[in-house]
Write a protein that holds these residues in place. Structure first.
Motif, PDB file in Angstrom:
ATOM      1  N   GLN A  60      -4.022  -2.088   2.064  1.00 14.11           N
ATOM      2  CA  GLN A  60      -4.066  -0.652   2.168  1.00 14.11           C
ATOM      3  C   GLN A  60      -3.366  -0.176   3.437  1.00 14.11           C
ATOM      4  OE1 GLN A  60      -7.992   1.049   2.295  1.00 14.11           O
ATOM      5  NE2 GLN A  60      -7.425   2.608   0.812  1.00 14.11           N
ATOM      6  N   GLN A 102       5.639   1.116   2.339  1.00  9.05           N
ATOM      7  CA  GLN A 102       6.541   0.487   1.403  1.00  9.05           C
ATOM      8  C   GLN A 102       7.972   0.867   1.765  1.00  9.05           C
ATOM      9  OE1 GLN A 102       5.240   1.346  -2.650  1.00  9.05           O
ATOM     10  NE2 GLN A 102       3.104   1.087  -2.065  1.00  9.05           N
ATOM     11  N   TYR A 142      -5.053   6.378   2.056  1.00 10.15           N
ATOM     12  CA  TYR A 142      -3.933   6.652   2.947  1.00 10.15           C
ATOM     13  C   TYR A 142      -3.028   7.694   2.308  1.00 10.15           C
ATOM     14  CZ  TYR A 142      -4.744   2.801   6.213  1.00 10.15           C
ATOM     15  OH  TYR A 142      -5.272   1.981   7.175  1.00 10.15           O
ATOM     16  N   PHE A 151       0.912   9.459   2.738  1.00  7.47           N
ATOM     17  CA  PHE A 151       2.243   9.170   3.264  1.00  7.47           C
ATOM     18  C   PHE A 151       3.161  10.365   3.057  1.00  7.47           C
ATOM     19  CE2 PHE A 151       2.083   4.503   3.747  1.00  7.47           C
ATOM     20  CZ  PHE A 151       0.924   4.209   3.048  1.00  7.47           C
ATOM     21  N   TYR A 176       7.411  10.719   2.709  1.00  4.52           N
ATOM     22  CA  TYR A 176       8.711  10.065   2.621  1.00  4.52           C
ATOM     23  C   TYR A 176       9.787  11.134   2.524  1.00  4.52           C
ATOM     24  CZ  TYR A 176       6.980   5.294   1.744  1.00  4.52           C
ATOM     25  OH  TYR A 176       6.407   4.058   1.853  1.00  4.52           O
ATOM     26  N   PHE A 213      10.518   6.119   4.821  1.00  3.29           N
ATOM     27  CA  PHE A 213       9.142   6.325   5.265  1.00  3.29           C
ATOM     28  C   PHE A 213       9.127   7.193   6.530  1.00  3.29           C
ATOM     29  CE2 PHE A 213       4.867   5.331   6.450  1.00  3.29           C
ATOM     30  CZ  PHE A 213       4.884   5.021   7.802  1.00  3.29           C
ATOM     31  N   ARG A 235       2.273   7.583   7.838  1.00  2.50           N
ATOM     32  CA  ARG A 235       1.074   7.349   7.049  1.00  2.50           C
ATOM     33  C   ARG A 235      -0.124   7.841   7.849  1.00  2.50           C
ATOM     34  NH1 ARG A 235       2.037   1.716   8.071  1.00  2.50           N
ATOM     35  NH2 ARG A 235       1.195   1.306  10.132  1.00  2.50           N
ATOM     36  N   GLU A 240      -2.064   6.822  -1.593  1.00  2.00           N
ATOM     37  CA  GLU A 240      -2.129   5.415  -1.958  1.00  2.00           C
ATOM     38  C   GLU A 240      -3.431   5.126  -2.666  1.00  2.00           C
ATOM     39  OE1 GLU A 240      -1.058   1.722   0.712  1.00  2.00           O
ATOM     40  OE2 GLU A 240      -3.203   2.185   0.832  1.00  2.00           O
TER      41      GLU A 240
END
Lengths: 115, 114
Positions: free
Chosen positions: A100, A104, B33, B35, B37, B47, B50, B95
């Motif tokens: 977790q 990526q 989480y 994120f 991008y 990226f 996060r 996520e």
């Protein structure tokens, strides 16, 4: 170092033909993901590999789609009997491991056009 | 259900203006989480940041800042003094706890005019 690479960058195929898309993850990354980005659907998850474990195929849209990962590194996404709705950009990503919160890293994608 | 909503499809501003991109999420996971991008015209997803669900501190990185508010399930992204090079599509993602796949918002296309 080298990032995620994908080949081919572009693929045009006729409806009904099979295609293979390749992904080379970042060296040392044990987790590998395939996503699809299409105009109508946005970004969607397809399949996830973690090390030598059985892959998570929950995102594959049909049984025409399959993927394998050889030696825990290179992965191939295969689409059999392609349909026009398969036209999309197929993105591969890798992360250090399947945990977790690990970011990526994405490849440049393969743009697939089915005519 | 887990879902990410980016209600702004496209934003256009003049260079040097500040701009905020909204992201609202839904999840039943206790730990998760989020994120951000960036996808420039070249197409490769980059990226940006996060954020762990237990860390609600705002984050600043140069001209970029992020505001995470669990109470409103939002994780907004602000670019201060925007530049033409900021033009891109920006994606917010959540996520999943089970297989770490990312659930994506639809993206916001940001156009910075000179």
């Amino acid at each position: 170092g080298a990032g995620v690479s994908q080949s081919p960058s572009n693929k045009v195929t006729e409806k009904g033909k099979d295609v293979e898309l390749r992904c080379d993850p970042i060296s040392g990354h044990t987790a590998l993901y395939w996503y699809r980005q299409s105009l109508g659907q946005g970004l969607e998850f397809l399949i996830y590999f973690q090390g030598n474990s059985a892959p998570d195929k929950s995102g594959l849209p049909s049984d025409r789609f399959s993927a394998e990962r050889t030696g825990g590194s290179v992965s191939t996404l295969t689409i059999q009997r392609t349909q026009q709705e398969d036209s999309a950009v197929y993105l591969c990503a890798s992360s250090l491991e399947g945990r977790q919160g690990h970011e990526q890293y994405f490849g440049p994608g393969t743009r697939l056009t089915v005519t | 259900a887990q879902k990410v909503t980016q209600a702004q499809t496209e934003i256009s501003v003049v260079e040097k203006e500040d701009v905020t991109l909204d992201c609202v999420y839904e999840t039943r996971d206790t730990t998760y989480y989020l994120f951000w991008y960036k996808q420039p015209p070249s197409g490769e997803l980059v990226f940006l940041i996060r954020r762990n669900s237990f860390d609600e501190q705002n984050e600043i990185s140069g001209r970029y800042s992020w505001n995470f508010q669990k109470s409103t399930s939002s994780f907004n992204f602000t670019i201060t003094a925007s530049q033409v090079v900021d033009s891109a599509v920006y994606f917010c993602a959540l996520e999943r706890d089970s297989n770490y796949q990312l659930i994506w918002g639809a993206g916001t296309k940001l156009i910075i005019k000179p």
